[in-house]
Structures are given as structure tokens and as C-alpha cells.
Design an enzyme around this catalytic site. Structure first.
Site, PDB file in Angstrom:
ATOM      1  N   ILE A  98       0.847  -1.198   0.000  1.00 12.51           N
ATOM      2  CA  ILE A  98       0.000   0.000   0.000  1.00 12.51           C
ATOM      3  C   ILE A  98       0.880   1.245   0.000  1.00 12.51           C
ATOM      4  O   ILE A  98       1.973   1.257   0.566  1.00 12.51           O
ATOM      5  CB  ILE A  98      -0.956   0.046   1.215  1.00 12.51           C
ATOM      6  CG1 ILE A  98      -0.187  -0.026   2.529  1.00 12.51           C
ATOM      7  CG2 ILE A  98      -1.979  -1.082   1.123  1.00 12.51           C
ATOM      8  CD1 ILE A  98      -1.055   0.149   3.771  1.00 12.51           C
ATOM      9  N   TYR A 161       7.564  11.214 -10.394  1.00 11.39           N
ATOM     10  CA  TYR A 161       7.387  10.357  -9.206  1.00 11.39           C
ATOM     11  C   TYR A 161       7.394  11.202  -7.928  1.00 11.39           C
ATOM     12  O   TYR A 161       6.788  10.839  -6.934  1.00 11.39           O
ATOM     13  CB  TYR A 161       8.480   9.281  -9.169  1.00 11.39           C
ATOM     14  CG  TYR A 161       8.088   8.079  -8.346  1.00 11.39           C
ATOM     15  CD1 TYR A 161       6.932   7.367  -8.619  1.00 11.39           C
ATOM     16  CD2 TYR A 161       8.883   7.655  -7.292  1.00 11.39           C
ATOM     17  CE1 TYR A 161       6.557   6.260  -7.860  1.00 11.39           C
ATOM     18  CE2 TYR A 161       8.527   6.546  -6.535  1.00 11.39           C
ATOM     19  CZ  TYR A 161       7.373   5.855  -6.826  1.00 11.39           C
ATOM     20  OH  TYR A 161       7.015   4.759  -6.063  1.00 11.39           O
ATOM     21  N   LYS A 168       9.470   6.403  -0.638  1.00  7.58           N
ATOM     22  CA  LYS A 168      10.014   5.066  -0.903  1.00  7.58           C
ATOM     23  C   LYS A 168      11.463   4.952  -0.430  1.00  7.58           C
ATOM     24  O   LYS A 168      11.901   3.881   0.000  1.00  7.58           O
ATOM     25  CB  LYS A 168       9.915   4.747  -2.391  1.00  7.58           C
ATOM     26  CG  LYS A 168       8.489   4.560  -2.904  1.00  7.58           C
ATOM     27  CD  LYS A 168       7.783   3.397  -2.240  1.00  7.58           C
ATOM     28  CE  LYS A 168       6.438   3.111  -2.912  1.00  7.58           C
ATOM     29  NZ  LYS A 168       5.699   2.009  -2.270  1.00  7.58           N
TER      30      LYS A 168
END
Length: 260
Positions: A98, A161, A168
Site C-alpha cells: 500500500i 514520481y 520510498k
């Protein structure tokens, strides 16, 4: 669908898969692979709207546990692990698939992201993995595996991104720290980094189709990986044969696998 597997490599294992939204989800590819290898699964869905899409998939995999899990709802995550403890008394693996960033945060410059957008992105995309590791630890008395999904935009600047790349990067750092902390208990921790995939979550990234085309052109096999490819690689890492691999990022992109 995952090809038939005669050797039930994960028979007797039980695990939680978080992030199934529909049949295109990376989490669905993982769930299919784990089940094909003989594991028993607990599946979650985001809310009642999502349940109608996820419930048939969970039924297909004969999942005995199907529960809602919206990480923004207090105590819902804890309730899932409590049910697993009550029904199974143990847990062998967790797949955390997720991530979320508000549109205004994701589609803007990193230097312009408002505090609220940044906190939401980090909370859902990174902190939830920390919390799941915390909740899984007491159920992994005989060891286990924790998996989360990342992307190369954490290491290099990938156009559009944006703030998710920052999140991340934090997630991959968390994997290394958790691996060091839980390693003595036999709990292995991995970040899985597929190339770009056409999932519902990815649709929020501007010009994503162009990113897919670029990745395909640069891949050695001139093709993109599938959710089944990701699932098979992830499921293998849950096997005892991979017991000495932990704290790693597994890159799966266009036909080559590189262990970092």
C-alpha cells in the site's frame, strides 16, 4: 494465473496480504503465488466500496480471513492482527503493498509539498510498514518474512514520481533497520522493487503511460514484468531456502533480477 506448482513449497505457512484492490494489484499477484505454493492467507480490503472487488478474489484463494483495513481508521490495523492471533496463533509472512499521496502533493514539485501532504504520504507509504512489523513480531515466534513494495524512483530521480520517491527512500531505509532489529529472531525483511506496472495506484502519476513505454524500451527483454512475476519472486523469498537473505531490495524489471 500462477502456473500449477506440484511442490507445495510454503505448505503450512500462513500470511497476511495487504493491498489487494482488484485483479491488477501487485498484492493480488503475490497472493496468488503464495497460495499456489501452498500457503494459507488472510486478505484485507480498504472499505465497503472495495470489498465487492476483493471478496471474490479472496474466495478464489479460499482465504479464511477477510477484513477491512484502512490505515487511517484507528485500531483497524490492530484488529486484523488480533483476529490472526485468535484464529491462527501465529504468522509466517506479511505482504505490505500500500502507498498513497494526495494528488496535490504527488503531482507537484517536492519543494512545494505542504506539510499535511508530506505527512500523509509518509504515514501511509512508510509508517504503516513499521507498524505492521511491530504487530507481526510477537506472532512470528519461529521466524518469518516481511515484504513491502518500492520503486527505483527511491534511488534515482524519476520524472513525475516526486514526493513518492522520497517516501520510498524512507521505506527502503526502514527495511534495513527493521531487518537488523528483527534478524536475531529469524524474521527476514525485504523491499520488492518491480518496474512500472499498470496498477490503479500508478494511475495517479502524470504521464504514466510514457513511463511504461520508456521502461519497456530500456528493459533487456523489451517487456515489462507482470504481477505474477512479482508474486513468484516474493513467494520464493518466504521459503527457508532464502533464510540468509534479509534487508535487501529485490529489483524485478524487464527480465532481469538484481539483488542489492
Amino acid at each position: 494465473m500462477i502456473p500449477a506448482v506440484k511442490a507445495k513449497l510454503l505448505e503450512g505457512k500462513r500470511g497476511l496480504v495487504v493491498g489487494v484492490a482488484n485483479e491488477n494489484s501487485i498484492a493480488w499477484g503475490c497472493a496468488k503465488a503464495f497460495r499456489a505454493f501452498g500457503a494459507e492467507l488472510a486478505i484485507t480490503y480498504l472499505n465497503e466500496k472495495a470489498k465487492k472487488h476483493v471478496e471474490p478474489l479472496a474466495r478464489e484463494l479460499e482465504a479464511p480471513i477477510l477484513m477491512p483495513l484502512d490505515t487511517n481508521v484507528p485500531n483497524q490495523m490492530e484488529a486484523v492482527f488480533e483476529e490472526i492471533a485468535k484464529k491462527w496463533g501465529k504468522l509466517d509472512f506479511v505482504v505490505h503493498s500500500i502507498a498513497f499521496s494526495p494528488k496535490e502533493a504527488l503531482q507537484g514539485r517536492v519543494v512545494d509539498v505542504a506539510r499535511e501532504g508530506s505527512l500523509t504520504t509518509m504515514d501511509v507509504s512508510c509508517w504503516t510498514f513499521l507498524r505492521m512489523a511491530h504487530l507481526a513480531e510477537p506472532l512470528m515466534r519461529e521466524g518469518g518474512s516481511l515484504f513491502t513494495m518500492t520503486y527505483y524512483g527511491s534511488q534515482m530521480v524519476v520524472e513525475n514520481y516526486n514526493i513518492m520517491g522520497v517516501a520510498k527512500a524512507a521505506l527502503e531505509s526502514a527495511v534495513r533497520y527493521i531487518a537488523a532489529e528483527l534478524g536475531p529472531k529469524g524474521i527476514r525483511v525485504h523491499a520488492i522493487s518491480p518496474g512500472p506496472l499498470a496498477t490503479r495506484a500508478a494511475s495517479g502519476i502524470p504521464e504514466f503511460d510514457a513511463l511504461l513505454d520508456k521502461a519497456k524500451a530500456k528493459a533487456p527483454a523489451r517487456s515489462l514484468v507482470s504481477i505474477d512475476d512479482v508474486g513468484a519472486a516474493t513467494a520464493f523469498l518466504a521459503h527457508e531456502a532464502a533464510r540468509l537473505i534479509t534487508g535487501a531490495t529485490l529489483y524485478i524489471d524487464g527480465g532481469y533480477h538484481i539483488m542489492d
